[in-house]
Design a protein around this motif. Structure first.
Motif, PDB file in Angstrom:
ATOM      1  N   LEU A 364       0.869  -1.373  -0.171  1.00 48.98           N
ATOM      2  CA  LEU A 364       0.007  -0.031   0.060  1.00 48.98           C
ATOM      3  C   LEU A 364       1.086   1.243  -0.301  1.00 48.98           C
ATOM      4  CD1 LEU A 364      -2.804  -1.302   2.620  1.00 48.98           C
ATOM      5  CD2 LEU A 364      -3.308  -0.759   0.203  1.00 48.98           C
ATOM      6  N   ALA A 365       1.991   1.225   0.594  1.00 49.19           N
ATOM      7  CA  ALA A 365       2.736   2.435   0.721  1.00 49.19           C
ATOM      8  C   ALA A 365       3.487   2.655  -0.700  1.00 49.19           C
ATOM      9  CB  ALA A 365       3.910   2.130   1.805  1.00 49.19           C
ATOM     10  N   LEU A 366       3.716   1.612  -1.529  1.00 50.86           N
ATOM     11  CA  LEU A 366       4.383   1.753  -2.651  1.00 50.86           C
ATOM     12  C   LEU A 366       3.337   2.217  -3.634  1.00 50.86           C
ATOM     13  CD1 LEU A 366       6.536   1.677  -4.976  1.00 50.86           C
ATOM     14  CD2 LEU A 366       6.031  -0.739  -4.882  1.00 50.86           C
ATOM     15  N   SER A 367       2.043   1.844  -3.670  1.00 53.25           N
ATOM     16  CA  SER A 367       0.848   2.387  -4.224  1.00 53.25           C
ATOM     17  C   SER A 367       0.753   4.016  -4.124  1.00 53.25           C
ATOM     18  CB  SER A 367      -0.235   1.531  -4.044  1.00 53.25           C
ATOM     19  OG  SER A 367      -1.460   2.336  -4.644  1.00 53.25           O
ATOM     20  N   ALA A 368       1.011   4.327  -2.965  1.00 52.49           N
ATOM     21  CA  ALA A 368       0.964   5.754  -2.407  1.00 52.49           C
ATOM     22  C   ALA A 368       1.823   6.518  -2.953  1.00 52.49           C
ATOM     23  CB  ALA A 368       0.866   5.880  -0.916  1.00 52.49           C
ATOM     24  N   ALA A 369       3.179   6.082  -2.955  1.00 51.47           N
ATOM     25  CA  ALA A 369       4.364   6.571  -3.729  1.00 51.47           C
ATOM     26  C   ALA A 369       4.239   6.870  -5.007  1.00 51.47           C
ATOM     27  CB  ALA A 369       5.599   5.957  -3.195  1.00 51.47           C
ATOM     28  N   LEU A 370       3.516   5.937  -5.738  1.00 49.40           N
ATOM     29  CA  LEU A 370       3.553   5.869  -7.192  1.00 49.40           C
ATOM     30  C   LEU A 370       2.479   6.783  -7.668  1.00 49.40           C
ATOM     31  CD1 LEU A 370       4.279   2.001  -7.863  1.00 49.40           C
ATOM     32  CD2 LEU A 370       5.764   4.024  -8.416  1.00 49.40           C
ATOM     33  N   HIS A 371       1.353   6.722  -7.024  1.00 44.48           N
ATOM     34  CA  HIS A 371       0.041   7.180  -7.402  1.00 44.48           C
ATOM     35  C   HIS A 371      -0.334   8.680  -6.425  1.00 44.48           C
ATOM     36  CE1 HIS A 371      -0.051   4.080 -10.162  1.00 44.48           C
ATOM     37  NE2 HIS A 371      -0.072   3.308  -8.863  1.00 44.48           N
ATOM     38  N   GLY A 372       0.047   8.815  -5.606  1.00 44.23           N
ATOM     39  CA  GLY A 372      -0.288   9.920  -4.723  1.00 44.23           C
ATOM     40  C   GLY A 372      -1.689   9.787  -3.854  1.00 44.23           C
ATOM     41  N   GLY A 373      -2.053  10.762  -3.481  1.00 44.46           N
ATOM     42  CA  GLY A 373      -3.632  10.807  -2.786  1.00 44.46           C
ATOM     43  C   GLY A 373      -3.732  10.461  -1.457  1.00 44.46           C
ATOM     44  N   ARG A 374      -4.474  11.280  -0.882  1.00 44.10           N
ATOM     45  CA  ARG A 374      -4.561  11.307   0.808  1.00 44.10           C
ATOM     46  C   ARG A 374      -5.236   9.980   0.906  1.00 44.10           C
ATOM     47  NH1 ARG A 374      -5.767  14.587   5.222  1.00 44.10           N
ATOM     48  NH2 ARG A 374      -6.662  13.161   6.792  1.00 44.10           N
ATOM     49  N   ALA A 375      -5.993   9.266   0.255  1.00 45.85           N
ATOM     50  CA  ALA A 375      -6.779   8.046   0.517  1.00 45.85           C
ATOM     51  C   ALA A 375      -5.594   6.918   0.837  1.00 45.85           C
ATOM     52  CB  ALA A 375      -7.990   7.759  -0.412  1.00 45.85           C
ATOM     53  N   ARG A 376      -4.855   6.792  -0.256  1.00 45.90           N
ATOM     54  CA  ARG A 376      -3.994   5.781  -0.357  1.00 45.90           C
ATOM     55  C   ARG A 376      -2.936   5.979   0.917  1.00 45.90           C
ATOM     56  NH1 ARG A 376      -4.204   7.201  -5.764  1.00 45.90           N
ATOM     57  NH2 ARG A 376      -5.007   5.518  -7.212  1.00 45.90           N
ATOM     58  N   VAL A 377      -2.516   7.175   1.206  1.00 42.46           N
ATOM     59  CA  VAL A 377      -1.683   7.376   2.374  1.00 42.46           C
ATOM     60  C   VAL A 377      -2.340   6.770   3.811  1.00 42.46           C
ATOM     61  CG1 VAL A 377      -0.481   9.146   3.884  1.00 42.46           C
ATOM     62  CG2 VAL A 377      -0.307   9.365   1.436  1.00 42.46           C
ATOM     63  N   GLU A 378      -3.702   7.313   3.984  1.00 42.21           N
ATOM     64  CA  GLU A 378      -4.508   6.856   5.031  1.00 42.21           C
ATOM     65  C   GLU A 378      -4.566   5.180   4.926  1.00 42.21           C
ATOM     66  OE1 GLU A 378      -8.266   8.276   5.173  1.00 42.21           O
ATOM     67  OE2 GLU A 378      -7.728  10.400   5.999  1.00 42.21           O
ATOM     68  N   ALA A 379      -4.883   4.624   3.990  1.00 45.36           N
ATOM     69  CA  ALA A 379      -4.799   3.129   3.627  1.00 45.36           C
ATOM     70  C   ALA A 379      -3.440   2.514   4.077  1.00 45.36           C
ATOM     71  CB  ALA A 379      -5.230   2.755   2.443  1.00 45.36           C
ATOM     72  N   ALA A 380      -2.405   3.133   3.696  1.00 49.28           N
ATOM     73  CA  ALA A 380      -1.027   2.693   4.184  1.00 49.28           C
ATOM     74  C   ALA A 380      -0.989   2.671   5.710  1.00 49.28           C
ATOM     75  CB  ALA A 380      -0.137   3.412   3.503  1.00 49.28           C
ATOM     76  N   LEU A 381      -1.257   3.993   6.128  1.00 46.59           N
ATOM     77  CA  LEU A 381      -1.028   3.870   7.443  1.00 46.59           C
ATOM     78  C   LEU A 381      -1.933   2.961   8.481  1.00 46.59           C
ATOM     79  CD1 LEU A 381      -0.476   7.868   7.825  1.00 46.59           C
ATOM     80  CD2 LEU A 381       1.178   5.984   8.359  1.00 46.59           C
ATOM     81  N   LEU A 382      -3.192   2.977   7.958  1.00 47.12           N
ATOM     82  CA  LEU A 382      -4.161   2.009   8.442  1.00 47.12           C
ATOM     83  C   LEU A 382      -3.736   0.713   8.457  1.00 47.12           C
ATOM     84  CD1 LEU A 382      -6.962   1.993  10.016  1.00 47.12           C
ATOM     85  CD2 LEU A 382      -7.911   1.615   7.809  1.00 47.12           C
ATOM     86  N   ALA A 383      -3.110   0.187   7.621  1.00 41.82           N
ATOM     87  CA  ALA A 383      -2.512  -1.107   7.475  1.00 41.82           C
ATOM     88  C   ALA A 383      -1.165  -1.450   8.326  1.00 41.82           C
ATOM     89  CB  ALA A 383      -2.041  -1.467   6.120  1.00 41.82           C
ATOM     90  N   HIS A 384      -0.479  -0.203   8.757  1.00 40.43           N
ATOM     91  CA  HIS A 384       0.801  -0.488   9.436  1.00 40.43           C
ATOM     92  C   HIS A 384       0.488  -1.014  10.782  1.00 40.43           C
ATOM     93  CE1 HIS A 384       4.591   0.005  10.873  1.00 40.43           C
ATOM     94  NE2 HIS A 384       5.216   0.177   9.464  1.00 40.43           N
ATOM     95  N   PRO A 385       1.214  -2.022  11.292  1.00 41.23           N
ATOM     96  CA  PRO A 385       0.907  -2.692  12.895  1.00 41.23           C
ATOM     97  C   PRO A 385       1.327  -1.565  13.816  1.00 41.23           C
ATOM     98  CG  PRO A 385       2.834  -3.735  11.821  1.00 41.23           C
ATOM     99  CD  PRO A 385       2.242  -2.850  10.251  1.00 41.23           C
ATOM    100  N   LEU A 386       2.106  -0.521  13.488  1.00 41.14           N
ATOM    101  CA  LEU A 386       2.210   0.530  14.325  1.00 41.14           C
ATOM    102  C   LEU A 386       1.138   1.536  14.482  1.00 41.14           C
ATOM    103  CD1 LEU A 386       6.317   0.834  14.181  1.00 41.14           C
ATOM    104  CD2 LEU A 386       4.915  -0.532  15.683  1.00 41.14           C
ATOM    105  N   VAL A 387       0.257   1.577  13.827  1.00 43.31           N
ATOM    106  CA  VAL A 387      -0.771   2.430  13.387  1.00 43.31           C
ATOM    107  C   VAL A 387      -1.984   1.699  13.996  1.00 43.31           C
ATOM    108  CG1 VAL A 387      -1.805   4.416  12.291  1.00 43.31           C
ATOM    109  CG2 VAL A 387       0.698   4.065  11.999  1.00 43.31           C
ATOM    110  N   GLY A 388      -2.554   0.981  12.814  1.00 48.62           N
ATOM    111  CA  GLY A 388      -3.770   0.288  12.936  1.00 48.62           C
ATOM    112  C   GLY A 388      -5.218   0.926  13.260  1.00 48.62           C
TER     113      GLY A 388
END
Length: 412
Positions: A364-388
């Motif tokens: 998900l982080a790579l997708s956010a880096a390649l395509h941008g977008g707030r929603a992709r950043v939120e999704a990557a953070l939501l998936a991270h075990p240190l955030v969740g």
């Protein structure tokens, strides 16, 4: 043989040059947009080669095309935004009660977002001017950056110093030569465990765990009883997962690592014009055994040795609980034709679960880096075990975007 180093103005470059001076290089070219730093470091690199009696030419240039054209290998060690961006990565996550770190958690995501587009831009220049050459990535987060390079069709491999550091430590504690010790090293970049330390066919890790708890605690910064209970030696970076709240409290007390590095860089750059060998102060910069790992990998890639080294490469079924396209960090056979991961015995659920979790975040982080977008950043953070948590992911996203508007055109 020409070697190009992108990010050659780094104060850490003399450590790399110290190792490269052992290779039959005809030309070493350093490139960096920071011309003042590059001139200081480049001149020192030339003096280091001269002092070592190396016949190769050392050049430095701000022209990326000039640096990489015709290179046999291109080494990436860049930092988009410099130490100031790193300081931000280590600061704003703490406002939300999260670890502030440049390679994992929210700060690690920010670095990935800044870094991946620039690395891919550089790699396209390499493809055009040195087709088929190896790109060796030291740039963090190594797993995500290496995945981006491989997905784009580049001939790339990621390298970290964690495994070689443990190999040297274990060998010293056991009184054997590092070359005689083989690690069962498994995981992702900055998320690995040493499950065995083989010497002459015998696993000496139990001996290390029982006989050297103090040294292992010092190296991992984890409680001795935790390391004993796991029955393996985790990398230092597992402390951000296993002792998260303690690390946050420690980081809030400061100082930040980036602040320390900024001071070290100032002192090193003041010293370098008078030096022709790396100073002892450089050891405080971090990255022990970095040059040794780089030289070993380059020697095998360009010389076709067929030996075994720990690298970051495609999973390709090695860890069956991950997608084939994932990038993992395991021992692999290194040849000029490519990299072949060695078979890995089944990974215990306590480790495989976290590996799978972080792999999903990295995709998900790579997708956010390649395509941008707030929603992709939120999704990557939501998936991270240190955030969740959604509320936490939203707050972190606000801070990440605010701190990185100068580096993320789509966030402006």
């Amino acid at each position: 043989m020409k070697i190009a180093v992108v990010g050659g103005g780094s104060t850490y470059t003399p450590e790399l040059v110290d190792g490269l001076a052992a290779l039959p290089i005809t030309e070493l070219t350093l490139t960096d947009p920071a011309s003042d730093r590059l001139a200081v470091v480049g001149a020192m690199a030339a003096r280091m080669f001269a002092k070592a009696g190396h016949p190769g030419t050392v050049r430095w240039t701000t022209d990326l095309a000039d640096a990489v054209e015709g290179a046999s290998a291109v080494l990436l060690q860049l930092r988009v935004g410099g130490q100031r961006a790193r300081l931000a990565d280590e600061t704003w996550p703490l406002e939300c009660g999260c670890v502030g770190q440049e390679t994992t958690g929210a700060g690690g995501l920010a670095k990935a977002l800044r870094t991946v587009p620039e690395v891919l831009r550089i790699a396209e220049r390499v493809r055009a001017l040195a087709p088929g050459t190896w790109i060796v990535d030291f740039t963090n987060p190594v797993g995500i950056v290496t995945r981006a390079l491989l997905d784009a069709g580049h001939r790339a491999v990621g390298l970290c110093n964690v495994a070689i550091g443990f190999q040297r430590l274990f060998a010293r504690l056991l009184g054997v030569a590092p070359a005689d010790l083989t690690l069962d090293h498994v995981g992702l970049n900055h998320l690995t465990w040493e499950r065995a330390a083989w010497v002459d066919g015998t696993d000496r890790l139990p001996e290390l765990l029982s006989g050297h708890p103090g040294e292992l605690t010092e190296e991992t910064e984890l409680p001795a009883d935790l390391v004993r209970g796991l029955g393996v030696v985790p990398s230092y970076y597992l402390r951000y997962y296993y002792t998260h709240d303690e690390v946050v409290a420690e980081q809030r007390r400061g100082p930040k690592r980036a602040e320390q590095v900024l001071d070290l860089e100032r002192r090193l750059l003041a010293m370098y014009p008078d030096l022709s060998e790396k100073p002892a102060l450089l050891e405080q910069r971090g990255g022990a055994h970095y040059s040794t790992a780089a030289v070993d990998l380059l020697t095998s890639l360009l010389g076709d040795r067929g030996d075994t080294q720990v690298v970051n490469l495609r999973n390709g079924g090695t860890l069956p609980f991950l997608p084939d396209s994932a990038v993992i960090e395991v021992p692999a056979r290194i040849t000029a034709a490519g990299l072949v991961p060695l078979p890995v015995r089944p990974v215990e659920p306590l480790f495989s679960g976290l590996i799978a979790h972080v792999t999903a975040y990295e995709e998900l982080a790579l997708s956010a880096a390649l395509h941008g977008g707030r929603a992709r950043v939120e999704a990557a953070l939501l998936a991270h075990p240190l955030v969740g948590r959604y509320d936490l992911a939203r707050r972190l996203t606000d801070r990440l975007l605010a701190a990185n508007r100068d580096h993320l055109p789509w966030a402006a």
